[in-house]
Design a protein around this motif. Structure first.
Motif, short mmCIF file in Angstrom:
data_model
loop_
_atom_site.label_atom_id
_atom_site.label_comp_id
_atom_site.label_asym_id
_atom_site.label_seq_id
_atom_site.Cartn_x
_atom_site.Cartn_y
_atom_site.Cartn_z
N PHE A 1 54.50 38.33 25.55
CA PHE A 1 55.04 37.49 24.47
C PHE A 1 55.46 36.11 24.96
O PHE A 1 56.03 35.33 24.20
N ALA A 2 55.21 35.78 26.23
CA ALA A 2 55.60 34.48 26.77
C ALA A 2 54.94 33.36 25.96
O ALA A 2 53.77 33.45 25.60
N GLY A 3 55.74 32.34 25.66
CA GLY A 3 55.24 31.19 24.91
C GLY A 3 55.17 31.42 23.41
O GLY A 3 54.78 30.53 22.66
N LYS A 4 55.55 32.61 22.96
CA LYS A 4 55.46 32.93 21.53
C LYS A 4 56.84 33.00 20.90
O LYS A 4 57.79 33.52 21.49
N GLU B 1 64.66 31.62 24.12
CA GLU B 1 65.68 32.65 23.95
C GLU B 1 65.11 34.05 24.12
O GLU B 1 65.85 35.04 24.01
N GLY B 2 63.80 34.12 24.35
CA GLY B 2 63.17 35.43 24.43
C GLY B 2 62.43 35.67 25.73
O GLY B 2 63.02 36.01 26.75
N PHE B 3 61.15 35.44 25.70
CA PHE B 3 60.28 35.83 26.81
C PHE B 3 59.81 34.66 27.65
O PHE B 3 58.96 34.81 28.51
N GLY B 4 60.39 33.48 27.39
CA GLY B 4 60.08 32.30 28.20
C GLY B 4 58.79 31.62 27.78
O GLY B 4 58.01 32.14 26.99
N GLU B 5 58.62 30.44 28.33
CA GLU B 5 57.38 29.70 28.09
C GLU B 5 56.27 30.31 28.93
O GLU B 5 56.51 30.92 29.97
N TYR B 6 55.05 30.13 28.48
CA TYR B 6 53.90 30.60 29.25
C TYR B 6 53.79 29.75 30.50
O TYR B 6 53.84 28.53 30.45
N ASP B 7 53.65 30.37 31.65
CA ASP B 7 53.57 29.68 32.94
C ASP B 7 52.19 29.90 33.54
O ASP B 7 51.87 30.99 34.04
N PRO C 1 62.96 57.36 24.35
CA PRO C 1 62.42 56.69 25.53
C PRO C 1 63.51 55.81 26.15
O PRO C 1 64.56 55.62 25.55
N PRO C 2 63.27 55.26 27.35
CA PRO C 2 64.29 54.41 27.98
C PRO C 2 64.56 53.16 27.15
O PRO C 2 63.75 52.80 26.31
N PRO C 3 65.70 52.51 27.37
CA PRO C 3 66.06 51.35 26.58
C PRO C 3 65.13 50.17 26.81
O PRO C 3 64.32 50.16 27.72
N LEU C 4 65.27 49.18 25.95
CA LEU C 4 64.46 47.97 26.04
C LEU C 4 64.87 47.16 27.26
O LEU C 4 65.54 46.15 27.15
N ALA C 5 64.49 47.60 28.40
CA ALA C 5 64.85 46.89 29.63
C ALA C 5 63.71 46.00 30.05
O ALA C 5 62.58 46.18 29.64
N ASP C 6 64.00 45.04 30.91
CA ASP C 6 63.01 44.12 31.46
C ASP C 6 62.20 43.43 30.38
O ASP C 6 61.02 43.22 30.51
N ARG C 7 62.82 43.07 29.33
CA ARG C 7 62.14 42.41 28.23
C ARG C 7 62.36 40.91 28.23
O ARG C 7 61.98 40.23 27.30
N HIS C 8 63.02 40.46 29.22
CA HIS C 8 63.26 39.02 29.25
C HIS C 8 63.21 38.50 30.65
O HIS C 8 63.08 39.21 31.59
#
Length: 171
Positions: A126-129, A67-73, A164-171
């Motif tokens: 944060f991938a995988g976490k 639901e967040g940053f994905g699994e580590y690839d 600062p700019p919004p939390l973009a590209d976080r997922h």
């Protein structure tokens, strides 16, 4: 102007991110703005938890990788000879943009330097976490017509409030 978070409101938040051991891994005490209800500005789990909240509210949201940053690839990492890499990228944390055959760009970060080998990693840090977000609602206001048309808080507003700019590209 309503102090309740609903679709098409500009929301200012501060946040703390903790890993599964409770260690702080990211924090932003300067409010960042996002346009609520617009896909891509914020992780869906955070946006859902913020719906209906008010200025002064604090939420805590557990976000697993799916639901967040994905699994580590592991396929998003590669190792090369240091001598093949320009000098400015020969340090841990250095970022380099790479483009694939389809013209898509991705940022890779130097994650390891070992002997004459350098490793680049294209995964989100944060991938995988599983992470916990602690989010504080600082301000809520109606979006302007321009912001609604652009699908994001106006840069003028952000500059006026030193956000600062919004939390973009976080997922």
């Amino acid at each position: 102007m309503s102090g309740t978070i609903t679709r098409n409101k500009v929301v200012d938040i501060t946040y703390l991110v903790k890993d599964d051991s409770g260690t702080a891994i990211e924090q932003n005490d300067i409010p960042v703005s996002y346009l609520h209800g617009v896909q891509g500005e914020l992780l869906p789990a955070l946006e859902k938890a913020l719906q209906g909240k008010k200025v002064g509210d604090t939420i805590e949201v557990l976000v697993p990788p799916a639901e967040g940053f994905g699994e580590y690839d592991a396929e998003l990492t590669f190792t090369d000879q240091v001598e093949n890499v320009p000098q400015e990228y020969r340090q841990i944390g250095a970022q380099a943009q790479f483009e694939n055959d389809a013209g898509e760009c991705k940022t890779f970060v130097v994650s390891k330097l070992e002997g004459d080998q350098i490793t680049f990693d294209g995964n989100h840090p944060f991938a995988g976490k599983t992470v916990t977000f602690i989010v504080n609602v600082k301000a809520v206001r109606d979006a302007s017509e321009q912001e609604l048309a652009e699908g994001r808080p106006s840069r003028d507003y952000a500059l006026e409030t030193t956000n600062p700019p919004p939390l973009a590209d976080r997922h």
